[in-house]
Design an enzyme around this catalytic site. Sequence first.
Site, PDB file in Angstrom:
ATOM      1  CE  LYS A  53      -2.196  -0.724   3.938  1.00  0.00           C
ATOM      2  NZ  LYS A  53      -1.844  -2.189   4.388  1.00  0.00           N
ATOM      3  NE  ARG A  71      -4.562  -1.481   9.737  1.00  0.00           N
ATOM      4  CZ  ARG A  71      -3.681  -0.864   9.154  1.00  0.00           C
ATOM      5  NH1 ARG A  71      -3.843   0.294   8.700  1.00  0.00           N
ATOM      6  NH2 ARG A  71      -2.405  -1.635   9.095  1.00  0.00           N
ATOM      7  NE  ARG A  84       7.583  -2.481   5.867  1.00  0.00           N
ATOM      8  CZ  ARG A  84       6.107  -2.605   5.850  1.00  0.00           C
ATOM      9  NH1 ARG A  84       5.700  -2.134   4.906  1.00  0.00           N
ATOM     10  NH2 ARG A  84       5.412  -2.960   7.014  1.00  0.00           N
ATOM     11  NE  ARG A 126       5.867  -0.287  10.739  1.00  0.00           N
ATOM     12  CZ  ARG A 126       4.965  -0.234   9.718  1.00  0.00           C
ATOM     13  NH1 ARG A 126       4.659   0.262   8.631  1.00  0.00           N
ATOM     14  NH2 ARG A 126       3.502  -1.082  10.291  1.00  0.00           N
ATOM     15  NE  ARG A 143       1.778  -5.050  11.275  1.00  0.00           N
ATOM     16  CZ  ARG A 143       3.092  -4.983  10.707  1.00  0.00           C
ATOM     17  NH1 ARG A 143       4.183  -5.236  11.264  1.00  0.00           N
ATOM     18  NH2 ARG A 143       2.875  -4.279   9.628  1.00  0.00           N
TER      19      ARG A 143
HETATM   20  P1  ADP Z   1       0.894  -1.982   8.034  1.00  0.00           P
HETATM   21  O1  ADP Z   1      -0.200  -1.964   6.881  1.00  0.00           O
HETATM   22  O2  ADP Z   1       2.122  -2.500   7.433  1.00  0.00           O
HETATM   23  O3  ADP Z   1       0.223  -2.938   9.030  1.00  0.00           O
HETATM   24  P2  ADP Z   1       0.475   0.625   9.053  1.00  0.00           P
HETATM   25  O4  ADP Z   1       1.573   1.469   8.930  1.00  0.00           O
HETATM   26  O5  ADP Z   1      -0.799   0.904   8.203  1.00  0.00           O
HETATM   27  O6  ADP Z   1       0.967  -0.849   8.809  1.00  0.00           O
HETATM   28  O7  ADP Z   1      -0.226   0.381  10.492  1.00  0.00           O
HETATM   29  C1  ADP Z   1       0.725   0.234  11.594  1.00  0.00           C
HETATM   30  C2  ADP Z   1      -0.091   0.023  13.095  1.00  0.00           C
HETATM   31  O8  ADP Z   1      -0.883   1.304  13.135  1.00  0.00           O
HETATM   32  C3  ADP Z   1      -1.088  -0.987  12.867  1.00  0.00           C
HETATM   33  O9  ADP Z   1      -0.781  -2.231  13.221  1.00  0.00           O
HETATM   34  C4  ADP Z   1      -2.318  -0.574  13.932  1.00  0.00           C
HETATM   35  O10 ADP Z   1      -1.985  -0.828  15.241  1.00  0.00           O
HETATM   36  C5  ADP Z   1      -1.946   1.007  13.726  1.00  0.00           C
HETATM   37  N1  ADP Z   1      -3.077   1.604  12.738  1.00  0.00           N
HETATM   38  C6  ADP Z   1      -3.041   2.120  11.510  1.00  0.00           C
HETATM   39  N2  ADP Z   1      -4.117   2.593  10.828  1.00  0.00           N
HETATM   40  C7  ADP Z   1      -4.986   2.075  11.617  1.00  0.00           C
HETATM   41  C8  ADP Z   1      -6.292   2.320  11.612  1.00  0.00           C
HETATM   42  N3  ADP Z   1      -6.959   2.608  10.563  1.00  0.00           N
HETATM   43  N4  ADP Z   1      -7.039   1.670  12.694  1.00  0.00           N
HETATM   44  C9  ADP Z   1      -6.728   1.106  13.608  1.00  0.00           C
HETATM   45  N5  ADP Z   1      -5.423   0.939  13.967  1.00  0.00           N
HETATM   46  C10 ADP Z   1      -4.506   1.401  12.957  1.00  0.00           C
END
Ligand code: ADP
Length: 204
Positions: A13, A88, A127, A139, A150
């Site tokens: 993404k 999400r 990554r 991260r 996740r």
């Molecule tokens: P990835 O898509 O690689 O899991 P992100 O950078 O999008 O990573 O998200 C990292 C973390 O941030 C998620 O595992 C969650 O804890 C939090 N997070 C991000 N976006 C949301 C969301 N829309 N709702 C709830 N938690 C979120």
Amino acid sequence: MRIVLFGPPGSGKGTQAARLIARHGIAHLSTGDMLRAAVAAGTPVGLRAKAIMDRGDLVPDEVVIGVIADRIEEEDARNGFVLDGFPRTVGQAEALATLLAERGIAIDAVIALEVDEAALLGRVEKRARETVAAGGAVRADDNPETLKRRLAAFREQSAPVADYYRRQELLSAIDGMREMDAVTAEIDRIVAEAKANAEARADG
Ligand code: ADP
């Protein structure tokens, strides 16, 4: 253009969002990036989110919805945006629909990147290696244990979001396992089609 990029962790993404914003001059709204910035700055949102993110769980809906509501008000988002990592949950998708309706705007397309779960672990490890090689910090949630959580969160809480948008005929699912440029080309095609549809609606 207002686009939602949807897909599990490691599905690409972020990479595709960066290409979309460069091409269309729209804002990149990544809730992951915004939350990490909040954590780094020690804001109240960051303090609430940190332990949850480190575990690999989802931050509560009301927190991320608040973050997004503020962000779409900013000047650079007026012209359009790519939502990356939001919504999400179905609750977030419903809140987004309300936020946008209040402003008289709508999502043009939801693009779902479909990937094979087994490949995701490899991608996330890659990554992490690349980040270290570039002298960056990995991260806190890019490790196999947290990735499992996740992925479970994605399956249980996020997968229904795709059905939500499919019912609204907004969803285009694409094969995210193809090479990056092929995925980009497919996204471009979907966005061009959505743009033509939006213009046709505006004319009609
Ligand atoms: P990835 O898509 O690689 O899991 P992100 O950078 O999008 O990573 O998200 C990292 C973390 O941030 C998620 O595992 C969650 O804890 C939090 N997070 C991000 N976006 C949301 C969301 N829309 N709702 C709830 N938690 C979120």
